[in-house]
Design a protein around this motif. Sequence first.
Motif, PDB file in Angstrom:
ATOM      1  N   ALA A  70      -4.969  -6.199 101.356  1.00  0.00           N
ATOM      2  CA  ALA A  70      -4.429  -6.914 100.202  1.00  0.00           C
ATOM      3  C   ALA A  70      -5.249  -8.168  99.917  1.00  0.00           C
ATOM      4  O   ALA A  70      -5.567  -8.477  98.773  1.00  0.00           O
ATOM      5  CB  ALA A  70      -2.969  -7.287 100.456  1.00  0.00           C
ATOM      6  N   SER A  74       2.988  -4.121  93.599  1.00  0.00           N
ATOM      7  CA  SER A  74       3.848  -3.222  94.373  1.00  0.00           C
ATOM      8  C   SER A  74       2.984  -2.523  95.403  1.00  0.00           C
ATOM      9  O   SER A  74       1.792  -2.313  95.190  1.00  0.00           O
ATOM     10  CB  SER A  74       4.573  -2.225  93.482  1.00  0.00           C
ATOM     11  OG  SER A  74       3.668  -1.303  92.958  1.00  0.00           O
ATOM     12  N   THR A  75       3.583  -2.205  96.525  1.00  0.00           N
ATOM     13  CA  THR A  75       2.791  -1.594  97.583  1.00  0.00           C
ATOM     14  C   THR A  75       3.545  -0.415  98.179  1.00  0.00           C
ATOM     15  O   THR A  75       4.756  -0.321  98.086  1.00  0.00           O
ATOM     16  CB  THR A  75       2.515  -2.581  98.740  1.00  0.00           C
ATOM     17  OG1 THR A  75       3.757  -2.933  99.342  1.00  0.00           O
ATOM     18  CG2 THR A  75       1.813  -3.819  98.268  1.00  0.00           C
ATOM     19  N   SER A  76       2.782   0.505  98.745  1.00  0.00           N
ATOM     20  CA  SER A  76       3.365   1.518  99.618  1.00  0.00           C
ATOM     21  C   SER A  76       2.499   1.458 100.866  1.00  0.00           C
ATOM     22  O   SER A  76       1.589   0.648 100.957  1.00  0.00           O
ATOM     23  CB  SER A  76       3.318   2.897  98.976  1.00  0.00           C
ATOM     24  OG  SER A  76       2.024   3.452  99.113  1.00  0.00           O
ATOM     25  N   SER A 110      -4.802   0.021  90.823  1.00  0.00           N
ATOM     26  CA  SER A 110      -4.342   0.291  92.190  1.00  0.00           C
ATOM     27  C   SER A 110      -5.493   0.685  93.091  1.00  0.00           C
ATOM     28  O   SER A 110      -6.458   1.297  92.649  1.00  0.00           O
ATOM     29  CB  SER A 110      -3.345   1.450  92.197  1.00  0.00           C
ATOM     30  OG  SER A 110      -2.393   1.318  91.173  1.00  0.00           O
ATOM     31  N   LYS A 130      -1.042   2.307  99.376  1.00  0.00           N
ATOM     32  CA  LYS A 130      -1.571   1.823  98.094  1.00  0.00           C
ATOM     33  C   LYS A 130      -1.105   0.416  97.795  1.00  0.00           C
ATOM     34  O   LYS A 130      -0.060  -0.026  98.271  1.00  0.00           O
ATOM     35  CB  LYS A 130      -1.173   2.754  96.957  1.00  0.00           C
ATOM     36  CG  LYS A 130       0.285   2.644  96.554  1.00  0.00           C
ATOM     37  CD  LYS A 130       0.465   2.250  95.087  1.00  0.00           C
ATOM     38  CE  LYS A 130       1.811   1.616  94.860  1.00  0.00           C
ATOM     39  NZ  LYS A 130       2.809   2.424  94.226  1.00  0.00           N
ATOM     40  N   ILE A 131      -1.923  -0.297  97.028  1.00  0.00           N
ATOM     41  CA  ILE A 131      -1.495  -1.583  96.484  1.00  0.00           C
ATOM     42  C   ILE A 131      -1.772  -1.536  94.989  1.00  0.00           C
ATOM     43  O   ILE A 131      -2.878  -1.179  94.569  1.00  0.00           O
ATOM     44  CB  ILE A 131      -2.286  -2.766  97.080  1.00  0.00           C
ATOM     45  CG1 ILE A 131      -2.261  -2.711  98.610  1.00  0.00           C
ATOM     46  CG2 ILE A 131      -1.710  -4.094  96.600  1.00  0.00           C
ATOM     47  CD1 ILE A 131      -3.175  -3.743  99.251  1.00  0.00           C
ATOM     48  N   SER A 132      -0.773  -1.865  94.200  1.00  0.00           N
ATOM     49  CA  SER A 132      -0.944  -1.889  92.750  1.00  0.00           C
ATOM     50  C   SER A 132      -0.711  -3.296  92.240  1.00  0.00           C
ATOM     51  O   SER A 132       0.194  -3.981  92.715  1.00  0.00           O
ATOM     52  CB  SER A 132       0.079  -0.994  92.060  1.00  0.00           C
ATOM     53  OG  SER A 132      -0.066   0.341  92.445  1.00  0.00           O
TER      54      SER A 132
END
Length: 419
Positions: free
Chosen positions: A370, A388-390, A357, A393-395
Amino acid sequence: MTRLVMKFGGTSMGDLERIRRAARIVAAEAGRGRQVAVVVSAMAGKTNELVAWTDGAGAPSAGVALSDDEYDVVVASGEQVTSGLLALTLRNMGFKARSWMGWQVPILTDDAHGKARIEDIPGDRLGAAMDAGEIAVIPGFQGVTADGRITTLGRGGSDTSAVAVAAALDCLCDIYTDVDGVYTTDPRIEAKARRLERVSYEEMLEMASLGAKVLQTRSVELAMAKQVPVRVLSSFIEPDEYGNLPAAAGTLICDEEEIVEKRIVSGVTMSRDEARIALLGLSDRTDAPADVFTRLAEANVNVDMIVQSQARTEGAVNLTFTTGRRDAARAAELMKAAQNQIGFEEIRIDTDVAKVSVVGVGMRSHAGVAQTMFRALADKGIKFQAISTSEIKISVLIEDAYAELAVRALHSAYGLDAL
Ligand code: ASP
Ligand code: MG
């Protein structure tokens, strides 16, 4: 007079010599006129040993025996030992000091044994003793229920104890540990990792829950909610001959507004505690996913990433999700047992996955974050299986074997090598 909470982890409490060193650091702060409360962990390795004993005595080992208040009686004892030893050491150095067990403060918690939550810390008695010039030494990890039973706060819980005590005393919380701060990534993976001077609560919260092991996630949540400034500092320091501590390096965890230097990405984290479960040919009934995740939630399985895609067969989808590795087998069993009710053709489980992440508050206001990530991974030939993102964060989920390579590639792609 300024109050201060100082927390020492298990390595810093590892043996009597280390306890003496911690005492010298505490003495240096007290010598500067600070009113100090110290929160301590058990000696490194002690809690594991105690947990193993409770297993041997019959408590179920997987997770914590949730109803078992005696588990807490046993595992809370490690911190009782170190707090007494540190108070003794400080007295031998000529300071007024005393230990305060969780039930004496009291640190009041709910009754979720093994992972209790702090509900209240009446800080008046502690504060009065500190006003009278006494150093308070408090075992971390321990609490007490309203009806007087001992509780513990979950593994790594002394960080949360320290932040909670600092909130009760309305002061700064210094966490002394075996690293000298929060790094852009794990220095054992990327030698070019840098220490961050400051990091925001939100970023730290993401980093802690995404695998950075410096602080217990719950302690960061609490610090953010109560606006407690937290510093992460190395305990491998010595006061000089005049009793002064070296200028504090470390990392300050604080409000975003207090950070002048704005970065897009502050850190790259990695977690290997991941497993991927795919339900292939799941019926595309609208309530099928709800059915799947209700069953998992009822069994207390935490799900992280979720991806749904079109299956080859008409009227079916593929549903992929990730869980912690410990939960994977149980989750798969649950799914298999309900295969007919849920309605899917095949289940696949893969534990050779890792989650990498990138975290940074600057993502909120910058485009292309991204894209940089996908480009950097593609350049190394690394495929990702889920995203997955918030907001910050990007994981990505990737094959375990590429995890460290991915961390280094991303660390460089976001310019963290050359902060
Ligand atoms: N001693 C406890 C543990 O090892 C709590 C802590 O050190 O934070 O989990
Ligand atoms: Mg810890």
